[in-house]
Design an enzyme around this catalytic site. Structure first.
Site, PDB file in Angstrom:
ATOM      1  N   ASP A 125     -24.340 -12.862  -3.512  1.00  0.00           N
ATOM      2  CA  ASP A 125     -24.164 -14.295  -3.760  1.00  0.00           C
ATOM      3  C   ASP A 125     -22.951 -14.571  -4.651  1.00  0.00           C
ATOM      4  OD1 ASP A 125     -26.623 -14.622  -2.489  1.00  0.00           O
ATOM      5  OD2 ASP A 125     -27.748 -14.799  -4.369  1.00  0.00           O
TER       6      ASP A 125
ATOM      7  N   ARG B  68     -24.336  -9.092   1.965  1.00  0.00           N
ATOM      8  CA  ARG B  68     -23.692 -10.118   1.149  1.00  0.00           C
ATOM      9  C   ARG B  68     -24.147  -9.980  -0.294  1.00  0.00           C
ATOM     10  NH1 ARG B  68     -24.473 -15.524   4.924  1.00  0.00           N
ATOM     11  NH2 ARG B  68     -24.093 -14.451   6.888  1.00  0.00           N
TER      12      ARG B  68
ATOM     13  N   ARG C  74     -33.191 -12.179  -7.222  1.00  0.00           N
ATOM     14  CA  ARG C  74     -33.131 -13.242  -8.234  1.00  0.00           C
ATOM     15  C   ARG C  74     -34.434 -14.035  -8.284  1.00  0.00           C
ATOM     16  NH1 ARG C  74     -27.802 -16.341  -6.657  1.00  0.00           N
ATOM     17  NH2 ARG C  74     -28.552 -17.718  -8.316  1.00  0.00           N
TER      18      ARG C  74
END
Lengths: 248, 248
Positions: free
Chosen positions: B53, B51, B200
């Site tokens: 985000d 994935r 992140r």
């Protein structure tokens, strides 16, 4: 009185060009002039080095503004950047002699035109690159040959988009580089100045050379004809960027 | 049956991330799966390497899809690109062995995080670069020292954004480079895989080191604590880009 020189960067996608047009059009000059007036309380004129067409970008447009206010230049820059939309930034600011005028004092400009020639499509650079059909196998050597024939001091009437232009159309184009950079063909134009739409019309004409629709030799004839109808089509605005303006 | 591997590029700004979420959310996987089904008439599953985000970009996301149709891969790519919105492109496509799975076969990933540290603001790159306050004088050497302490095989629970994650949080981060490139600080992460939000959260924590709010030595303690609350804040999505996925 202080005279401030600004280096301005903008993504021209959303704008009707640099030049103010009354109070209705969305222009870069209009936005900056309005905000400097709001910040300083003075009615000011922002002089750009020249117009850029609707949709054309700038990495280094130059403008100057004369102010009675004694505001620190960096403070003005920071307040402007906070108020300007995200697609316009004043990158540099500094005091210059009162006689400096962004257009009249300019001695040269550099423009860049980005053409996508890859197999798929551009994603991150999609607003700054032109996508055209039939450009995947351009003859770049023929385009370079054609470009050389346009360099030097010539009357560029055939490459001027303004049919009622009355002043001298003589310009000195010192260099036209054509660089193969990944999925792009990048044209770099250096000269003492350029007529309205001139970079886009030269680019469109060189693409015709790359496709084989014109020979490099024909560019000399097109120049000599001083007739816009002899040159090729004007390339779209979005691939064009004013890179920098040179002063003595 | 053919198994196709695709390299996909997207500007994640407008999307709710890679991963399909029912039929309502605007996701990259959802768009591609829908269009392949429309083009081939088959109900297909597109498997991404992982994935990304909401708001995160990809230069080289990898996905595979198994098709009964014998359509030429390049024809499928070109039809997809014509139908996909301008911010998604399938850059490469090719047939791979049936056992290839974009997520299960992946052995490494490279992510890049772009932080604006200039004096004004980014214009052309504004959707791919994060702008934060108080980053104009980061201590980059301290950040590099901190980054070195995170490299190697560790349990990264402290840097995982999913509090109910039950599987092993052990990952091998082989390199974290921090490069000063013009007005940007560019972080490059290479590893065998990354947990949810991990890049992140590491970036946000390294920025705290750069500001002096954390010492490089404290990063070893944060790792050892296996507690998300010990690490710094998560850096915003828009600066992050999945650069490439590696396979054997």
């Amino acid at each position: 009185m202080q005279n401030l020189k600004m280096v301005i960067c903008y993504d021209g996608t959303r704008y009707s060009g640099w030049q103010k047009q009354g109070n209705t059009a969305n222009t870069i000059q209009g936005k900056i002039e309005y905000l400097i007036s709001e910040i300083t309380g003075e009615t000011v004129s922002v002089n750009g080095s020249g117009r850029t067409d609707a949709g054309v970008h700038a990495m280094g447009q130059v403008a100057n503004v004369q102010l009675k206010s004694s505001m620190e230049p960096l403070e003005l820059r920071n307040r402007l950047n906070a108020l300007l939309p995200e697609d316009i930034a004043v990158k540099e600011i500094g005091e210059v002699p009162l006689r400096f005028h962004a257009r009249l004092s300019a001695v040269g400009k550099v423009y860049q035109y980005r053409l996508y020639v890859g197999e798929t499509k551009p994603v991150f650079e999609r607003k700054q690159v032109t996508v055209l059909d039939n450009v995947s196998s351009l003859n770049v050597e023929a385009m370079r040959d054609g470009a050389r024939r346009l360099c030097g001091i010539h009357d560029f009437t055939s490459f001027c988009g303004n049919p009622s232009f009355k002043k001298s159309a003589v310009r000195n184009v010192t260099q036209i580089e054509i660089l193969e950079e990944g999925d792009e063909l990048v044209f770099r134009f250096t000269g003492d100045g350029f007529l309205q739409n001139m970079v886009r019309i030269i680019t469109g004409t060189l693409i015709e050379v790359g496709r084989g629709a014109l020979t490099p030799e024909e560019l000399s004839l097109i120049l000599a004809a001083k007739d816009r109808k002899k040159a090729g089509p004007m390339a779209p605005a979005q691939g064009l960027m004013l890179m920098c303006v040179r002063y003595k």
